[in-house]
Write a protein that holds these residues in place. Structure first.
Motif, PDB file in Angstrom:
ATOM      1  N   VAL A   5      -3.732  22.033  74.895  1.00 61.67           N
ATOM      2  CA  VAL A   5      -3.911  22.830  76.097  1.00 61.67           C
ATOM      3  C   VAL A   5      -3.635  22.001  77.347  1.00 61.67           C
ATOM      4  O   VAL A   5      -3.894  20.806  77.398  1.00 61.67           O
ATOM      5  N   TYR A   6      -3.040  22.651  78.345  1.00 65.18           N
ATOM      6  CA  TYR A   6      -3.069  22.156  79.724  1.00 65.18           C
ATOM      7  C   TYR A   6      -3.799  23.218  80.549  1.00 65.18           C
ATOM      8  O   TYR A   6      -4.908  23.023  80.954  1.00 65.18           O
ATOM      9  N   GLY A   7      -3.136  24.355  80.789  1.00 66.51           N
ATOM     10  CA  GLY A   7      -3.844  25.523  81.290  1.00 66.51           C
ATOM     11  C   GLY A   7      -4.078  25.618  82.773  1.00 66.51           C
ATOM     12  O   GLY A   7      -4.709  26.569  83.238  1.00 66.51           O
ATOM     13  N   GLY A   8      -3.591  24.650  83.577  1.00 70.25           N
ATOM     14  CA  GLY A   8      -3.843  24.666  85.010  1.00 70.25           C
ATOM     15  C   GLY A   8      -3.053  25.728  85.735  1.00 70.25           C
ATOM     16  O   GLY A   8      -2.066  26.271  85.225  1.00 70.25           O
ATOM     17  N   PRO A   9      -3.446  26.051  86.981  1.00 69.70           N
ATOM     18  CA  PRO A   9      -2.788  27.112  87.754  1.00 69.70           C
ATOM     19  C   PRO A   9      -1.285  26.901  87.888  1.00 69.70           C
ATOM     20  O   PRO A   9      -0.820  25.841  88.315  1.00 69.70           O
ATOM     21  N   GLY A  10      -0.532  27.916  87.491  1.00 72.20           N
ATOM     22  CA  GLY A  10       0.921  27.887  87.643  1.00 72.20           C
ATOM     23  C   GLY A  10       1.658  27.062  86.613  1.00 72.20           C
ATOM     24  O   GLY A  10       2.888  27.009  86.621  1.00 72.20           O
ATOM     25  N   SER A  11       0.944  26.408  85.708  1.00 79.43           N
ATOM     26  CA  SER A  11       1.597  25.584  84.685  1.00 79.43           C
ATOM     27  C   SER A  11       2.095  26.458  83.540  1.00 79.43           C
ATOM     28  O   SER A  11       1.789  27.649  83.475  1.00 79.43           O
TER      29      SER A  11
ATOM     30  N   CYS B 100      -0.556  26.099  70.561  1.00 80.22           N
ATOM     31  CA  CYS B 100      -0.710  26.019  72.018  1.00 80.22           C
ATOM     32  C   CYS B 100      -0.769  27.431  72.579  1.00 80.22           C
ATOM     33  O   CYS B 100       0.061  28.272  72.233  1.00 80.22           O
ATOM     34  N   VAL B 101      -1.748  27.692  73.439  1.00 80.06           N
ATOM     35  CA  VAL B 101      -1.936  29.005  74.066  1.00 80.06           C
ATOM     36  C   VAL B 101      -1.894  28.833  75.578  1.00 80.06           C
ATOM     37  O   VAL B 101      -2.596  27.980  76.130  1.00 80.06           O
ATOM     38  N   ASP B 102      -1.085  29.626  76.257  1.00 81.53           N
ATOM     39  CA  ASP B 102      -1.087  29.657  77.722  1.00 81.53           C
ATOM     40  C   ASP B 102      -2.084  30.703  78.193  1.00 81.53           C
ATOM     41  O   ASP B 102      -1.864  31.909  78.028  1.00 81.53           O
ATOM     42  N   ASN B 103      -3.188  30.229  78.756  1.00 83.51           N
ATOM     43  CA  ASN B 103      -4.274  31.109  79.199  1.00 83.51           C
ATOM     44  C   ASN B 103      -3.953  31.786  80.530  1.00 83.51           C
ATOM     45  O   ASN B 103      -2.944  31.484  81.177  1.00 83.51           O
ATOM     46  N   ARG B 104      -4.802  32.694  80.937  1.00 83.99           N
ATOM     47  CA  ARG B 104      -4.681  33.279  82.273  1.00 83.99           C
ATOM     48  C   ARG B 104      -4.758  32.168  83.318  1.00 83.99           C
ATOM     49  O   ARG B 104      -5.471  31.183  83.143  1.00 83.99           O
ATOM     50  N   GLY B 105      -4.015  32.353  84.394  1.00 80.97           N
ATOM     51  CA  GLY B 105      -3.932  31.322  85.425  1.00 80.97           C
ATOM     52  C   GLY B 105      -2.646  30.526  85.348  1.00 80.97           C
ATOM     53  O   GLY B 105      -2.260  29.879  86.318  1.00 80.97           O
ATOM     54  N   THR B 106      -1.978  30.558  84.190  1.00 83.46           N
ATOM     55  CA  THR B 106      -0.725  29.825  84.041  1.00 83.46           C
ATOM     56  C   THR B 106       0.423  30.608  84.683  1.00 83.46           C
ATOM     57  O   THR B 106       0.244  31.715  85.179  1.00 83.46           O
ATOM     58  N   GLY B 107       1.622  30.004  84.685  1.00 79.60           N
ATOM     59  CA  GLY B 107       2.718  30.530  85.480  1.00 79.60           C
ATOM     60  C   GLY B 107       3.664  31.462  84.753  1.00 79.60           C
ATOM     61  O   GLY B 107       3.508  31.758  83.563  1.00 79.60           O
TER      62      GLY B 107
ATOM     63  N   ARG C  79       4.204  34.591  85.004  1.00 85.68           N
ATOM     64  CA  ARG C  79       3.813  35.969  84.689  1.00 85.68           C
ATOM     65  C   ARG C  79       3.290  36.720  85.910  1.00 85.68           C
ATOM     66  O   ARG C  79       2.563  37.698  85.780  1.00 85.68           O
ATOM     67  N   GLY C  80       3.663  36.248  87.077  1.00 82.70           N
ATOM     68  CA  GLY C  80       3.313  36.961  88.291  1.00 82.70           C
ATOM     69  C   GLY C  80       2.076  36.428  88.984  1.00 82.70           C
ATOM     70  O   GLY C  80       1.270  35.690  88.417  1.00 82.70           O
ATOM     71  N   ARG C  81       1.937  36.832  90.255  1.00 83.90           N
ATOM     72  CA  ARG C  81       0.854  36.318  91.104  1.00 83.90           C
ATOM     73  C   ARG C  81      -0.525  36.704  90.585  1.00 83.90           C
ATOM     74  O   ARG C  81      -1.442  35.865  90.553  1.00 83.90           O
ATOM     75  N   ASP C  82      -0.716  37.941  90.151  1.00 82.96           N
ATOM     76  CA  ASP C  82      -2.050  38.380  89.734  1.00 82.96           C
ATOM     77  C   ASP C  82      -2.525  37.599  88.519  1.00 82.96           C
ATOM     78  O   ASP C  82      -3.705  37.227  88.434  1.00 82.96           O
ATOM     79  N   PHE C  83      -1.646  37.380  87.573  1.00 83.93           N
ATOM     80  CA  PHE C  83      -1.994  36.619  86.370  1.00 83.93           C
ATOM     81  C   PHE C  83      -2.356  35.184  86.755  1.00 83.93           C
ATOM     82  O   PHE C  83      -3.347  34.624  86.271  1.00 83.93           O
ATOM     83  N   LYS C  84      -1.577  34.600  87.654  1.00 88.70           N
ATOM     84  CA  LYS C  84      -1.800  33.209  88.067  1.00 88.70           C
ATOM     85  C   LYS C  84      -3.057  33.074  88.924  1.00 88.70           C
ATOM     86  O   LYS C  84      -3.828  32.128  88.761  1.00 88.70           O
ATOM     87  N   HIS C  85      -3.271  34.018  89.833  1.00 88.32           N
ATOM     88  CA  HIS C  85      -4.380  33.908  90.781  1.00 88.32           C
ATOM     89  C   HIS C  85      -5.699  34.414  90.208  1.00 88.32           C
ATOM     90  O   HIS C  85      -6.720  34.385  90.901  1.00 88.32           O
ATOM     91  N   SER C  86      -5.704  34.854  88.957  1.00 88.35           N
ATOM     92  CA  SER C  86      -6.933  35.401  88.362  1.00 88.35           C
ATOM     93  C   SER C  86      -8.038  34.365  88.229  1.00 88.35           C
ATOM     94  O   SER C  86      -9.210  34.722  88.085  1.00 88.35           O
ATOM     95  N   THR C  87      -7.698  33.091  88.304  1.00 92.94           N
ATOM     96  CA  THR C  87      -8.707  32.031  88.169  1.00 92.94           C
ATOM     97  C   THR C  87      -9.240  31.570  89.525  1.00 92.94           C
ATOM     98  O   THR C  87     -10.045  30.640  89.590  1.00 92.94           O
TER      99      THR C  87
ATOM    100  N   TYR D 175      -4.993  20.133  96.205  1.00 94.78           N
ATOM    101  CA  TYR D 175      -4.969  20.859  94.932  1.00 94.78           C
ATOM    102  C   TYR D 175      -6.249  21.668  94.754  1.00 94.78           C
ATOM    103  O   TYR D 175      -6.221  22.872  94.498  1.00 94.78           O
ATOM    104  N   THR D 176      -7.390  21.006  94.916  1.00 91.18           N
ATOM    105  CA  THR D 176      -8.660  21.627  94.558  1.00 91.18           C
ATOM    106  C   THR D 176      -9.020  22.774  95.486  1.00 91.18           C
ATOM    107  O   THR D 176      -9.420  23.857  95.042  1.00 91.18           O
ATOM    108  N   GLU D 177      -8.874  22.557  96.787  1.00 90.98           N
ATOM    109  CA  GLU D 177      -9.261  23.593  97.742  1.00 90.98           C
ATOM    110  C   GLU D 177      -8.312  24.785  97.710  1.00 90.98           C
ATOM    111  O   GLU D 177      -8.703  25.899  98.076  1.00 90.98           O
ATOM    112  N   ARG D 178      -7.077  24.572  97.292  1.00 95.91           N
ATOM    113  CA  ARG D 178      -6.141  25.692  97.141  1.00 95.91           C
ATOM    114  C   ARG D 178      -6.712  26.729  96.179  1.00 95.91           C
ATOM    115  O   ARG D 178      -6.574  27.942  96.390  1.00 95.91           O
ATOM    116  N   TYR D 179      -7.357  26.261  95.122  1.00 95.95           N
ATOM    117  CA  TYR D 179      -7.827  27.158  94.068  1.00 95.95           C
ATOM    118  C   TYR D 179      -9.331  27.451  94.129  1.00 95.95           C
ATOM    119  O   TYR D 179      -9.789  28.428  93.557  1.00 95.95           O
TER     120      TYR D 179
END
Length: 726
Positions: free
Chosen positions: A510-516, A543-550, A552-560, A632-636
């Motif tokens: 896993v990595y799983g970070g925003p937009g990855s 390997c699973v790309d969780n919600r928040g990854t890239g 798949r659109g803004r809503d999927f990425k920004h859900s976290t 990085y941190t304050e963005r999310y």
């Protein structure tokens, strides 16, 4: 019954044949991956297109040193050696031409600083005579850049901006106040370099008469003290690192006029707690464009500055309830003759291309759809076309497309499945294509702009032939739905002698970070081959790309947003539970590992998912977002002052009492990015909670934990842990 027996017999024969086939081939060993580099893929490096479009240059590294050769597009043959490192006595690692291709800057003895910053010895090579002029008496300098009129080179040294006149070797010091850990001129500070992907922070105007640069006042930024080991007394390395909620550098933009020798300050507004992450010269040397972000990064402004007065005017603005991602708004191309600009934005929910008038008024949205433009390759103003890479075929794929600037005539140029990237010629007649998929290494080709392949430059046939001798199963892609009904993409690597009647342990990566994104149809490299080694030892790797990854659109990425870790870990647990339902998976032996954000995820998943995961490896993990950087941190998460729960509720430190399984925690003491402090505090919390675990530190190693024997040692240790604990 006869038919059933025949089917069973056929299946047994097939299984026996597969097993025999696998036994005839070699198992991938750790030595193959980390000692002999058996699976290293080749590529074509340092390609620069020549101005006339009929030639391109390439950096060649040989036994006698490096050289730059000129290659004819029509014949594919080398016609000339432009720079011969052996002749001039310089073993250089990079090069760049001036605008009329009469001179080149070459860099040697390069010394890395952080992820993108470095300093080098530079020579200026006259391509007509082959003579090389040593710059600044061989002192190491940063980001040497030729002026458009070819008679000056600007550079950064000791936190100040300079330029040298090549004819006379006269040096002009543009700034005087540069000082380590106080003031930086023309070069980015640590956090801009890491999170805004920039190191050089100056640029020549189109007419070569001005230098625009960014100044960082770091005086009020807290210092981080990182000890280095190896001497009788450990040494302190102190550098400015703004952790979440702390003071950032105060940043300003300036323009130096060479004729008047005066510097004007650009008025970027009264608010000083902002980010100024990009400067761009427009086609007019009197107008400098720049981007401005507020501290919470939910408002992005494009402004024009008058370089004579410093006055600024707002051209464009984007706002968001979450954040405006600079990485998705960073493609900005100014058209000639004041015909406006082309940019990308995810304002409609997916990253797409937009055409604006010079004033900022929207002319049209050029691309649209529920897919993303990964990158803009180039804008052909003469042909009125835009070339871009997108995910239209699938979030797992990257393909090259062309579209007219009016938004019509979109066409795919690389229909082959997999991942494509391109280097296009300046006249848009040709491109160098790089293509791979999950089971095929990179193929480098020369192509006509229509997509027609003209020549294969590298096909990695040697590697393909080697792979035929090893027992390797193909990476399989699949998707599944979580309890909430969200579909997640994943891949699986099975043992080459996979037997569906057996039960296998599973290691999730896993990595799983925003937009990855880890789940892509592309060649994986070294880490994938370690996974293949584990598969050879009887493990299934998933390997699973969780919600928040890239992709798949803004809503999927920004859900976290504002709650990092929560739903990402829920998705990894859902993935493990899904795997546990498969008849060939031993649900009592599921582990997870990751690096950096992935280390954060794996440690947190082991604690929260203690009834699902048996073991976890966390390499260089963030253990509390309070210790990570501002941008990085304050963005999310916003700031800790505004959102304390977002920082603490999903910190592994908060959940140490839930640990039941086996944890291996690994960190480098010289990690300037995710500080060793993260590991120390997690270890302290685990001790207080009376939890047993394994840990290992690598002295002086940075975030990549590499160099010398390090990777071999690291992956050996992780392999042993998996075998013993999974």
């Amino acid at each position: 019954m006869y038919l059933l027996n025949r089917i069973l017999s056929t299946a047994l024969v097939m299984l026996f044949s597969i097993g025999a086939f696998a036994q005839d081939k070699k198992k991938i060993s750790l030595e193959d991956v980390f000692k002999s580099n058996t699976f290293s893929a080749k590529s074509v490096y340092g390609i620069n297109w020549m101005n006339d479009g009929q030639y391109y240059s390439s950096l060649v590294r040989g036994a006698n040193g490096s050289s730059v050769v000129k290659i004819n597009v029509a014949t594919g043959k080398v016609e000339q050696t432009l720079i011969d490192g052996a002749k001039i006595g310089v073993n250089f690692s990079s090069y760049s031409f001036n605008s009329d291709e009469t001179k080149a800057l070459i860099a040697s003895s390069t010394e890395r600083i952080y992820r993108r910053s470095s300093k080098s010895i530079y020579h200026l090579v006259d391509l007509a005579t082959g003579e090389a002029q040593l710059l600044i008496d061989g002192a190491k300098i940063m980001y040497a850049s030729l002026s458009p009129d070819n008679d000056k080179v600007a550079y950064v040294k000791d936190n100040n901006l300079f330029f040298v006149e090549l004819a006379s070797n006269k040096i002009t010091q543009v700034t005087q106040d540069g000082k380590w850990n106080h003031i930086i001129n023309g070069s980015a500070d640590w956090v801009y370099e890491e999170e805004f992907s920039m190191a050089k922070a100056f640029d020549w105007s189109p007419d070569g008469k001005k230098l625009a640069f960014i100044r960082f006042d770091e005086n009020d930024v807290p210092e981080f003290n990182m000890q280095t080991w190896g001497e009788l007394y450990p040494q302190d390395y102190k550098f400015k690192y703004p952790k979440a909620g702390e003071k950032n550098a105060e940043v300003s933009i300036h323009v130096y006029d060479l004729a008047s020798q005066k510097t004007i300050n650009v008025n970027s507004g009264e608010e000083k707690d902002i980010y100024l992450p990009r400067i761009y010269w427009t086609s007019n040397s009197n107008t400098l464009a720049y981007l401005r972000l507020n501290r919470l990064q939910n408002q992005l402004d494009l402004l024009y500055a008058n370089t004579a007065t410093g006055d600024s005017k707002l051209v464009l603005q984007e706002k968001s309830d979450t954040y405006v991602d600079l990485n998705y708004n960073d493609n900005l191309y100014f058209l000639k003759d004041n015909k406006g600009f082309i940019r990308t934005s995810e304002q409609d929910g997916f990253k797409h291309i937009y055409h604006h008038e010079e004033s900022g008024k929207l002319i049209r949205q050029v691309t649209s759809g529920k897919w993303e433009v990964s990158s803009m390759v180039g804008v052909d103003e003469k042909g009125k076309k835009i070339y871009f890479i997108s995910t239209e075929a699938s979030p797992l794929e990257r393909n090259l497309y062309v579209i007219n600037m009016d938004g019509k005539g979109k066409k795919i140029l690389t229909p082959e499945k997999g991942t494509h990237s391109v280097n296009m010629s300046k006249d848009f007649k040709y491109y160098i294509g790089y293509h791979s998929d999950a089971n095929s290494p990179s193929k480098v080709t020369l192509n006509h702009a229509s997509g027609k392949q003209l020549q294969v430059l590298e096909d990695n046939q040697e590697l393909k032939d080697k792979l035929k001798n090893f027992a390797i199963s193909e990476k399989e892609f699949f998707d599944f739905k979580t309890v909430e009904g969200t579909s997640l993409n994943a891949y699986m690597i099975k043992p080459a002698d996979f037997d569906p009647t057996k039960k296998y342990p599973v290691l999730m990566y896993v990595y799983g970070g925003p937009g990855s994104q880890n789940v892509t149809n592309s060649w994986g490299g070294t880490r994938d081959f370690w996974h293949h080694h584990l598969a050879a030892e009887g493990y299934i790797v998933v390997c699973v790309d969780n919600r928040g990854t890239g992709a798949r659109g803004r809503d999927f990425k920004h859900s976290t947003y504002a709650n990092l870790g929560k739903i990402e870990v829920e998705d990894q647990i859902a993935g493990a539970k899904h795997l546990g339902t498969l008849p060939y998976v031993d649900k009592g032996r599921i582990g997870i590992w990751g690096w950096s954000y992935g280390g954060y995820m794996s440690s947190l998943a082991l604690m929260i998912g203690n009834d699902v995961f048996k073991s976890a490896i966390a390499v260089a993990p963030v253990t509390t977002w309070r210790y990570y950087d501002t941008i990085y941190t304050e963005r999310y998460l916003q700031t800790p002052q505004l959102n304390a729960a977002g920082y603490d509720d999903n910190s592994p430190i908060t959940h140490v009492n839930k640990l039941k399984g086996n944890l291996l925690l690994i960190h480098g003491t010289g990690d300037d990015n995710v500080h060793f402090q993260n590991a120390v505090d997690l270890v302290d919390a685990l001790i207080k909670a009376d939890k047993q675990f394994d840990s290992f530190y690598y002295p002086n190693r940075n975030h990549g934990i590499s160099g010398g024997n390090t990777s071999w040692h690291l992956y050996n240790m992780m392999t042993d842990f998996i075998k013993n604990k999974l």
